[in-house]
Every structure is written in C-alpha cells, then in structure tokens.
Design a protein around this motif. Structure first.
Motif, short mmCIF file in Angstrom:
data_model
loop_
_atom_site.label_atom_id
_atom_site.label_comp_id
_atom_site.label_asym_id
_atom_site.label_seq_id
_atom_site.Cartn_x
_atom_site.Cartn_y
_atom_site.Cartn_z
N LEU A 89 59.96 57.80 5.62
CA LEU A 89 60.17 57.18 6.93
C LEU A 89 59.27 57.81 7.98
O LEU A 89 58.71 57.12 8.84
N LEU A 90 59.12 59.12 7.92
CA LEU A 90 58.29 59.84 8.90
C LEU A 90 56.83 59.42 8.84
O LEU A 90 56.15 59.40 9.86
N THR A 91 56.35 59.12 7.66
CA THR A 91 54.93 58.85 7.48
C THR A 91 54.64 57.37 7.26
O THR A 91 53.56 57.02 6.77
N ALA A 92 55.59 56.50 7.60
CA ALA A 92 55.36 55.06 7.46
C ALA A 92 54.12 54.66 8.24
O ALA A 92 53.94 55.05 9.39
N GLY A 93 53.25 53.90 7.59
CA GLY A 93 52.00 53.49 8.21
C GLY A 93 50.87 54.49 8.02
O GLY A 93 49.74 54.24 8.45
N GLU A 94 51.14 55.62 7.36
CA GLU A 94 50.15 56.67 7.16
C GLU A 94 49.77 56.78 5.68
O GLU A 94 50.35 56.13 4.81
N ARG A 95 48.83 57.67 5.41
CA ARG A 95 48.45 58.03 4.04
C ARG A 95 48.58 59.54 3.91
O ARG A 95 47.60 60.28 3.96
N PRO A 96 49.80 60.03 3.75
CA PRO A 96 50.03 61.48 3.82
C PRO A 96 49.63 62.22 2.56
O PRO A 96 49.69 61.69 1.45
N ILE A 97 49.25 63.49 2.75
CA ILE A 97 49.21 64.47 1.66
C ILE A 97 50.63 65.01 1.53
O ILE A 97 51.29 65.33 2.52
N ILE A 98 51.14 65.10 0.31
CA ILE A 98 52.53 65.50 0.07
C ILE A 98 52.55 66.80 -0.71
O ILE A 98 51.95 66.90 -1.79
N LEU A 99 53.25 67.80 -0.16
CA LEU A 99 53.31 69.12 -0.79
C LEU A 99 54.75 69.62 -0.81
O LEU A 99 55.57 69.23 0.04
N ASP A 100 55.05 70.49 -1.75
CA ASP A 100 56.30 71.24 -1.76
C ASP A 100 56.01 72.68 -1.37
O ASP A 100 54.87 73.17 -1.50
N ASP A 101 57.06 73.38 -0.92
CA ASP A 101 56.82 74.71 -0.35
C ASP A 101 56.40 75.75 -1.39
O ASP A 101 55.95 76.85 -1.03
N ASP A 102 56.54 75.46 -2.69
CA ASP A 102 56.11 76.43 -3.69
C ASP A 102 54.66 76.21 -4.13
O ASP A 102 54.22 76.78 -5.13
N MET A 103 53.93 75.40 -3.38
CA MET A 103 52.50 75.21 -3.64
C MET A 103 51.67 76.06 -2.69
O MET A 103 52.15 76.50 -1.64
N ILE A 104 50.43 76.27 -3.05
CA ILE A 104 49.46 76.97 -2.20
C ILE A 104 48.18 76.14 -2.22
O ILE A 104 47.74 75.72 -3.30
N TRP A 105 47.60 75.92 -1.04
CA TRP A 105 46.39 75.10 -0.99
C TRP A 105 45.18 75.91 -1.48
O TRP A 105 44.26 76.24 -0.75
N THR A 106 45.25 76.22 -2.77
CA THR A 106 44.14 76.85 -3.48
C THR A 106 43.82 75.92 -4.63
O THR A 106 44.64 75.75 -5.54
N LEU A 107 42.66 75.29 -4.57
CA LEU A 107 42.32 74.23 -5.51
C LEU A 107 41.21 74.69 -6.45
O LEU A 107 40.20 75.25 -6.02
N ALA A 108 41.41 74.43 -7.73
CA ALA A 108 40.42 74.77 -8.75
C ALA A 108 39.99 73.49 -9.46
O ALA A 108 40.83 72.65 -9.80
N ALA A 109 38.68 73.35 -9.65
CA ALA A 109 38.14 72.11 -10.23
C ALA A 109 37.72 72.32 -11.67
O ALA A 109 37.26 73.40 -12.06
N SER A 110 37.85 71.26 -12.45
CA SER A 110 37.44 71.30 -13.85
C SER A 110 35.94 71.57 -13.98
O SER A 110 35.14 70.99 -13.24
N PRO A 111 35.56 72.44 -14.92
CA PRO A 111 34.13 72.71 -15.13
C PRO A 111 33.46 71.71 -16.06
O PRO A 111 32.26 71.81 -16.31
N ASP A 112 34.19 70.73 -16.57
CA ASP A 112 33.61 69.79 -17.53
C ASP A 112 32.47 68.98 -16.92
O ASP A 112 32.49 68.65 -15.74
N ASP A 113 31.51 68.63 -17.74
CA ASP A 113 30.39 67.82 -17.27
C ASP A 113 30.85 66.47 -16.75
O ASP A 113 30.22 65.90 -15.86
N GLY A 114 31.93 65.94 -17.28
CA GLY A 114 32.42 64.63 -16.86
C GLY A 114 33.45 64.69 -15.76
O GLY A 114 34.13 63.69 -15.49
N ALA A 115 33.58 65.82 -15.07
CA ALA A 115 34.63 65.98 -14.05
C ALA A 115 34.39 65.09 -12.83
O ALA A 115 35.30 64.90 -12.04
N GLY A 116 33.18 64.58 -12.67
CA GLY A 116 32.88 63.73 -11.53
C GLY A 116 32.82 62.25 -11.88
O GLY A 116 32.38 61.44 -11.08
N ILE A 117 33.28 61.90 -13.09
CA ILE A 117 33.19 60.52 -13.56
C ILE A 117 34.58 60.03 -13.96
O ILE A 117 35.24 60.63 -14.80
#
Length: 485
Positions: free
Chosen positions: A220-248
């Motif tokens: 209800l709070l984000t109606a009309g929006e495109r929110p990022i959704i997180l829980d409090d046990d997450m940390i915004w530390t992102l690691a990306a796949s090293p695979d050659d096809g990670a961008g496809i």
C-alpha cells in the motif's frame, strides 16, 4: 493467391539460406477452402493469406526457432518428396520471410535499442521486527539518496522506540510502526474498505509471525512505485558472478539456482561495481529487452533455439518484467533444510569433507544461493528484490510463513504475462538473533503453500485480462473453498 508454390514441380535456383540467426513461423488460424488451398489468419490481427497446403505444411514444420539451414533440413525430413530439393524450398522460405510469416528472433525485441532511462533515486521498503542492530547495519550499508520506508512489525514498545531512534538518524528514512498502520487502516475503513478484512490483512491479532501483514502495508505504501524490497537481516553488499555469461540473459528453461557452501565470512564472488541501487527499479514494468538494457545485460537469442514462436513471443514481445530478484550469500535464507537438496556436487563434496564442516554447516549453514547467469521465469521462488507496483498487486497471507510464496503465486495469477528476472548477483544475508534459524524437524507443509499451488493450478481457468477481475475470480474460488469447509 498469395502462395502458389508447388513443391512437386518447382526447380528454380535459389540463394543458399544463411546460418546463424534463428527463424520461426508465426502463429495463426487456418481454414481449408479447396482440396489444395487454405486461408491463414495471423493470430491477433485481421491479416489473412491464401496459400497451398504444401506451404502451410512447411510453416508448421518451422514453428520452433532454428537457423535457416536447420529449418530447411526439417522441411526435407518432414516432407519426403523434398529430400535433397533445397532449390525448391529456399524460394518458399524467402517468400514467407518477406511476407512476415517467418520471422527472425531479433524482430521480437522491438525498440530495445533505445537509450537507458536516466538513473533516479529509488524507493526502498524495509521490513523489520525486533532487531534494531540489524536494521541499523542495513541502513548504514545503503548508498546515499532515495526514500527509505521502514515498516516496523515489532510489538515491544522499547524495541519500537529503538528502531525509531535508528531510523531518525538517516536522512530520507521514515519509521512506520504498528500504530501508524492502525491509523492507515482507519483511513481505509473511512474510505469504504471492509474493516474486518483490513484488520486481517494489516493488523492481525496475536504475537506470532506477521511478516505478510507488514508486506501488505509495504504494498500500500509503495502503490504506483517500483520499490526495492529488503528485510532487516540483509546488508547492501552485492557480489556478482564471475562467469563469462553473467552479462547475458538466458531465455531457455530456468534452472534452479545452485547452492554453494561458504566459509565463515567469505564470499564466493567479488563485489559488484554496477549501480544496482539506482538502476534496479528501472527494469521493473518494462519489456524484457528494455529491462535487460537498463541493467547493462544482453539477451542470449541463441538460447531460443527449438522454442516455439508463441513461447519466444511471450518472453520478448508480450510480457513485462514484474519482479527482479537477487540471490543471497550468508546465512541460509530458509526455515527448513531444503538447501541440503539444492547443493551442487562440488558443494556436497565440500560439506562431507570433514566432521567439523559437516556439523558446522548443519548448526549454522552459510551458503550462496544464486544463479551464475541471468535467467527469466514466470515466478520468483522467494522474496523479490524489486517490484513493479504501478499496477494492481495482490495481498498475501498476513500471519503464515511462506508469505513470499503466496504473493508471488497471486501476482502471477493477476499478471500472467509478467516475468521474474533472476540476476547473477548475491546480496549479503546475516541473521543476528531475533528470528530463529532453520527448523531441524521434519518439514510440515504450510497452509500458505496450498494457497499458492491452488492459485497456480487454476491460472488458465481465468480468461479476464483486467487484474482486478482476475483478483475477484481468485477470491471467489477461495470463498468457495471456505464455504465447503
């Protein structure tokens, strides 16, 4: 007649079909008008073509994507009298392409080459309950900018005050506790909503788990929006796949994300430098090709090989990305030991390597659960990371575990053309008290899983296009179950 080719007598020379790009015949309806002829109407249009039954048969053979060389080989195999008669087949195939009845896979992408939209500050919605320290850690990890909404489901007044104090330290962050939710419910009831229904969905009685109620408030709070959704046990530390096809983005059937075991504080992958915080919401609500462009991803059109035109058209032309999903790295994000059955062979061998690792992982499993390449699917398999909330979205069960499973199934029911985009990026997940870890007892299926499976089982029985009508249809089915019991 549009198509007068006679495979039995044609001998004219034709250029050799190219290899590389994939082609398939489009969908349509036919009606025979003579012993040798039929009318073909392109599905969803008034466009009609008159053709010989031989040409129609060739089109039917070409319904799945393949290179032109492969399509010609299929025609030769399906129509014995054309074996070795490429000189007769090529002109017909070329003519079908010229008329738009056989199309290249690239044609389904449309205007996907347009410039990506300008990055903008996101709306971030966070669910929290009873963990001020974890909430503070998450807020500190977020990049600057954006509007942050913290939906607090804590019952203890001291914890609520501590959470409010944490949130007040961060610019652009707003603390929304159960008292605020009660006022929201009063406004909704005053506007004509059913009080009993609103209380059930937003403020259920009891002191048990109510993550779904917090999620309903988030919607209800984000109606009309495109929110990022997180829980409090997450940390915004992102690691990306090293695979050659990670961008496809892979367009073939989705596979289960593998489980990799982690050492105490290690990550299996390197930090991702991409601006996910600003760009993740831009992918939501877009056709897949445009969504991929927003996230600096390419589409693997070769992975459409042997898929039908209908399936490929749905992915690239009809559907929009409703949800985007990260994987996770850290504490297992499951309340059961299902992760044991999702390990790849390498992870399983590492787990069994020695007694210390074996029992250590059972006591506190540390895993990475993430795809190594981008994939698309009809539905997310756990809590989504970003959501297109610009159209009607369904509520979820307010008090039962598996609220994410129910929401994803109901969202699929309301928006059957929607897609989930799995990213080869893992977000850190650390449980530090407050919520118990996994349950070692035998797994008893939640009632919520029945709700989700029931909705998906009856997906094709609803013909309505309007999401509100589809939601009403789904509600009627559950009312019928309630009346029966």
């Amino acid at each position: 007649m549009d198509f007068e080719f006679d495979f039995g007598t044609m001998t004219s020379a034709a250029p050799q079909a190219s290899s590389g790009p994939l082609y398939a015949s489009i969908d349509g309806m036919t009606a025979q008008i003579s012993p040798e002829e039929c009318v073909f109407q392109v599905r969803g249009t008034d466009q009609v073509h008159v053709m010989t039954l031989d040409v129609l048969r060739a089109m039917s053979v070409m319904r799945r994507f393949a290179t032109l060389d492969q399509q010609v080989a299929r025609i030769e195999e399906a129509i014995p009298q054309l074996k070795g008669r490429r000189d007769a087949i090529d002109p017909v195939v070329k003519f079908l392409i010229d008329r738009g009845l056989v199309v290249m896979a690239d044609a389904l992408i449309g205007d996907a080459n347009e410039e990506p939209a300008a990055a903008q500050a996101p709306v971030v919605a966070i669910r929290t309950c009873g963990r001020p320290a974890a909430l503070e850690r998450l807020l500190e990890s977020l990049p600057p900018g954006g509007r942050v909404l913290v939906i607090d489901d804590s019952r203890d007044d001291g914890v609520v005050s501590a959470n409010r104090a944490v949130v007040d330290r961060f610019a652009g962050a707003t603390h929304l506790d159960r008292a605020w939710r009660s006022r929201l419910m009063d406004h909704l009831v005053a506007a004509g909503c059913d009080e009993s229904g609103m209380r059930t969905l937003l403020l259920p009685e009891g002191n048990g788990f109510a993550g779904g109620a917090a999620f309903n408030a988030l919607l209800l709070l984000t109606a009309g929006e495109r929110p990022i959704i997180l829980d409090d046990d997450m940390i915004w530390t992102l690691a990306a796949s090293p695979d050659d096809g990670a961008g496809i983005v892979r367009l073939s059937a989705t596979t289960e994300a593998p489980i990799t075991l982690l050492q105490e504080d290690d990550s299996a992958w390197e930090p991702s430098p991409f601006a996910w915080y600003e760009r993740l919401p831009l992918a939501c609500g877009q056709p897949l090709a445009i969504a991929a462009g927003e996230l600096d991803l390419d589409l693997d059109l070769d992975s459409l090989a042997d898929q039908s035109f209908a399936a490929a058209s749905r992915l690239l032309d009809d559907a929009t990305v409703k949800t985007v999903q990260f994987g996770y790295a850290g504490d297992a994000g499951m309340d059961t030991r299902v992760w044991l059955y999702l390990m790849d062979s390498e992870a399983a061998s590492a787990w069994w390597a020695d007694k210390s690792t074996y029992f250590g992982q059972l006591e506190r499993p540390r895993v990475q659960h993430c795809h190594r390449r981008p994939q698309v699917s009809d539905i997310s398999n756990f809590t989504v990371s970003a959501l297109d909330n610009t159209e009607l979205t369904p509520p979820t069960v307010p008090t039962e575990r598996g609220e994410d499973v129910v929401f994803n199934a109901f969202l699929r029911f309301l928006h059957p053309q929607g897609l989930n985009l799995h990213l080869p990026v893992a977000i850190a997940h650390e449980r530090d008290g407050g919520r118990p870890g996994e349950n070692p007892d035998a797994f008893a299926p939640w009632v919520s899983r029945f709700f989700a499976e029931y909705a998906l089982a009856h997906l094709d029985e609803c013909d309505a296009a309007d999401p509100a009508a589809r939601l009403a249809h789904l509600a009627q089915r559950f009312d019928d179950i309630a009346a029966a019991t």
